[in-house]
Design an enzyme around this catalytic site. Sequence first.
Site, PDB file in Angstrom:
ATOM      1  N   CYS A  82      27.514  79.203  35.056  1.00  0.00           N
ATOM      2  CA  CYS A  82      26.765  78.881  33.832  1.00  0.00           C
ATOM      3  C   CYS A  82      27.317  77.625  33.175  1.00  0.00           C
ATOM      4  O   CYS A  82      26.738  77.117  32.224  1.00  0.00           O
ATOM      5  CB  CYS A  82      26.825  80.029  32.834  1.00  0.00           C
ATOM      6  SG  CYS A  82      26.922  81.645  33.590  1.00  0.00           S
ATOM      7  N   HIS A 330      19.137  79.951  27.417  1.00  0.00           N
ATOM      8  CA  HIS A 330      20.227  79.631  28.340  1.00  0.00           C
ATOM      9  C   HIS A 330      19.672  79.366  29.749  1.00  0.00           C
ATOM     10  O   HIS A 330      19.789  80.192  30.638  1.00  0.00           O
ATOM     11  CB  HIS A 330      21.222  80.799  28.346  1.00  0.00           C
ATOM     12  CG  HIS A 330      22.410  80.622  29.240  1.00  0.00           C
ATOM     13  ND1 HIS A 330      22.922  79.392  29.576  1.00  0.00           N
ATOM     14  CD2 HIS A 330      23.197  81.540  29.865  1.00  0.00           C
ATOM     15  CE1 HIS A 330      23.973  79.560  30.385  1.00  0.00           C
ATOM     16  NE2 HIS A 330      24.153  80.844  30.575  1.00  0.00           N
TER      17      HIS A 330
END
Lengths: 380, 380, 135, 135
Positions: A82, A330
């Site tokens: 991420c 996200h």
Amino acid sequence: MRGVYVAGVGMTNVGRHTNTSLRDLGGIAALKAIEEAGNERPEALVIGNMLSSLIEQENLASLIGDHIGLRGVSGFKVEGACGSGGVAIMTGYSLIASGLFNKVLVVGVEKLLERPPSDVIRGLAYAADADYELVHGVTFSGLNALVMRYYMGKHGIDYEEIAEWSVLMHRNGSRNPFAQLRNEITLEDVVRSPLIADPIRLYDSCPLSDGAAAVYLVSEKLRRVNDTPVTIVGIGNALDSTDLTSRPELDDLLASRVSADKALRMAKVRVEDIDVAEIHDAYTITAALSIESIGFAERGRAPRMWCEGRFSPGDKPTVNPSGGLKARGHPVGATGVYQLAEVVMQLRGDFPGVKVPAEIGLTQNIGGVGSNATTVVLKR
Amino acid sequence: MRGVYVAGVGMTNVGRHTNTSLRDLGGIAALKAIEEAGNERPEALVIGNMLSSLIEQENLASLIGDHIGLRGVSGFKVEGACGSGGVAIMTGYSLIASGLFNKVLVVGVEKLLERPPSDVIRGLAYAADADYELVHGVTFSGLNALVMRYYMGKHGIDYEEIAEWSVLMHRNGSRNPFAQLRNEITLEDVVRSPLIADPIRLYDSCPLSDGAAAVYLVSEKLRRVNDTPVTIVGIGNALDSTDLTSRPELDDLLASRVSADKALRMAKVRVEDIDVAEIHDAYTITAALSIESIGFAERGRAPRMWCEGRFSPGDKPTVNPSGGLKARGHPVGATGVYQLAEVVMQLRGDFPGVKVPAEIGLTQNIGGVGSNATTVVLKR
Amino acid sequence: MKNVLLNISASKCLRCGYTVYPPKMRCIRCGSGEIVYVNLPREGEVLSYTVVRAPAKGFEEFTPLIIALIRLGEARILSEVVEVNPEEMKVGMKVVATIRRTARTIDGGLPYVVKFKPLESGSEVGSNQPDSFPS
Amino acid sequence: MKNVLLNISASKCLRCGYTVYPPKMRCIRCGSGEIVYVNLPREGEVLSYTVVRAPAKGFEEFTPLIIALIRLGEARILSEVVEVNPEEMKVGMKVVATIRRTARTIDGGLPYVVKFKPLESGSEVGSNQPDSFPS
Ligand SMILES: [Zn+2]
Ligand SMILES: [Zn+2]
């Protein structure tokens, strides 16, 4: 080392992009950044992405670069789970600072929502240890939940104190036209949302997102003083384990702490000097750990501080005026690039949501449960 | 720009590593390179890998770095399909040339053979265009076969002339203790091997491989003159399309040609000065295109030249004394790092297979059907 | 066979003593390569836990899935806890290792892994465990 | 419906005229952003071809699989050629677009795609095509 400047940024809305392909999504953000930078052809292209393998596509620099007319330039993809967007910026920075290039385009892009949620949940756990963690079926939410329960117990913090973060982020996100979640919510909404991995509830978690963002980096040579260009004055990146179990202390995000120390030292900036920050709140607990590891709060103090109004618009630093991962969304490998683009816009004064008067900004993007972190310090 | 030196290399055998995990494989190669470089702790770790998603593991810099005691250093993965090793070297180079670091470890690692061959064949096609090529079921062999038939027709070249490359590579590979295929073969063996994608036969193709290689890069500051350190004097990388159809001419590997031009220009070296080269012969046709794009042969001339004995040990340049991808094997994201390690050993004089007396060497690593290429020029 | 599978091997640094699971090639605390493998005890204590209710693909039949971080001697391990209801889980609870099957691998294999159960488990609760290891 | 699916859309640069498939957002020859989408003709000529005999997972039922690079007007396309035996394939052969189903997607979808068949195909050969598009 040569100075590195941000000459342009671009982003798409974060959300579900059913009718826009991965290459189009990346291309749209990229062309906006190129346009802002005066339509100059970049010499290199760095892509940040984690999970395009889920749609059976690698080689993204070639795919997206060629789609926007960059055949023949240099390029490749970088990945740090991420935190892929952050390491893409680190790479772009070094390609310019090295003297290899004067104009580098960094594009973060992720398209998760083409696949069913349970496949995406499994894919996100590729950030963890496949042989020792994923094999037991633990999800990324589950790993963060282990840390959250530990943190609450160690510091005597109530669930509601942590959950308040989500309310703040929805408030900021409601004013960001690029955000995925633009509804305001109450603490009760969070507390009543379904448990996904106790004690983490649905509203403690960022949504699954598609999106792309781009930043156009240039060397000192190409800096155009008229355009209030923003300077990257410090950058740091650090690794911690993929597994949670070998860490001496579960709520010490070493990579977050070390990367922030490196970036601040390089920038010769004290943490108290930061006006605005975009940090990595994949879960409400992540916000607490990131804020504490950077040094905006002492260990175990962040939730009480945000309940007392700290980090909100008007405070120094204002944290996540974009709404953060929680509300902006996200889009995994793009998130670090969104953060940089947002802070650049704050420093230029043209962010279209909650505005923060700022001279110095910071971004922190985290991969895994703190296993890879990149911190960037920017000045106008 | 600061000079970049190779202070140590390491590699595992290429082949099937059933009982060695991905992290162990990478760790073994990494620790060998660290040991050669005097056991100094690197400050950053760059991983080259393409397909660890097939075994559900991303975040490899964290996984492998932490496995070998590098918690807290900087790191991330870079990917450019089968050219991932090359772009990892490009990244490592820039991290040092920028002044961000003085000691960078680059590790290429791939573990394909945990998965069934048909899954791996599908995975390798992630290098191609998922929406416009993979959707039709074309494999990576199939794409190269389209180019091979076109090349044979355009230049009037017989299959047997191209297939001879495989015989040469097995001869070189038979003397390389790290090689996967160490048996000598005849042209008849190649011609009689089964068709996998006409006109490509099994013996025209590299094998599926596991393996890891590492190179330890240092800045001028840490150069130790005693150790005959090898210098990277030129490096170039370029992108072409992922798809084959938008290219004006099918046998012009633009990325290969542009990356070689950049690297040679930067090195101020003429192509005639190269003593030894490791090039990207994923298929016999790829050897021809790479040799011609670098400039070792005119267009359409390479197969006739190697049939006349050119590029073999004793000739200048000697090409692929390791046995190349064809015989050393092709652990995808590691291949570019193997090539660099092999040429470094040739320049130091300690390559344990076919030795080439050499002052100047070159490597070229290609991703996709020429959609990403990195060329490196080295001097002792 | 069951005893062999139950061996939980950690790495221990001969220089500084730091013991970690999963095992590492070099010590993460002092960087030393002088590493030995040691078996961890089979009994331990829950340091933290969660109940995964939104499962990853393939783990649907194991949901709700209790995952705990467990102290085992000098090291810690992450694993599933079985034979207990989610609401009975507690930090500090004593657990012991056992062998159970987990979800099929992507290639259809049926792996057996180390899971944990309460140390003095009473009667077996209505379990979501479709299969236990043949003893 | 069949006619819509058969539209093969390429991008054409208004500045330099270069026309490519798959369509791009910017011209790969001159970099211009002045791009229009044009439909390619449905008839074309084989520039190169291969017969995939070692299939990717999921394409087993389509093997041996004939893949060709086909000139369609100003652009080129890569696709499967059906209704022909591998040994009858030739560079220069004339083909025409048709709609057929391809292998299931990873999520089980059954997509229809543009494939090609010989322009003046005689009798249908024993085909490996399990399904043709309902016309
Ligand atoms: Zn130690
Ligand atoms: Zn044009």
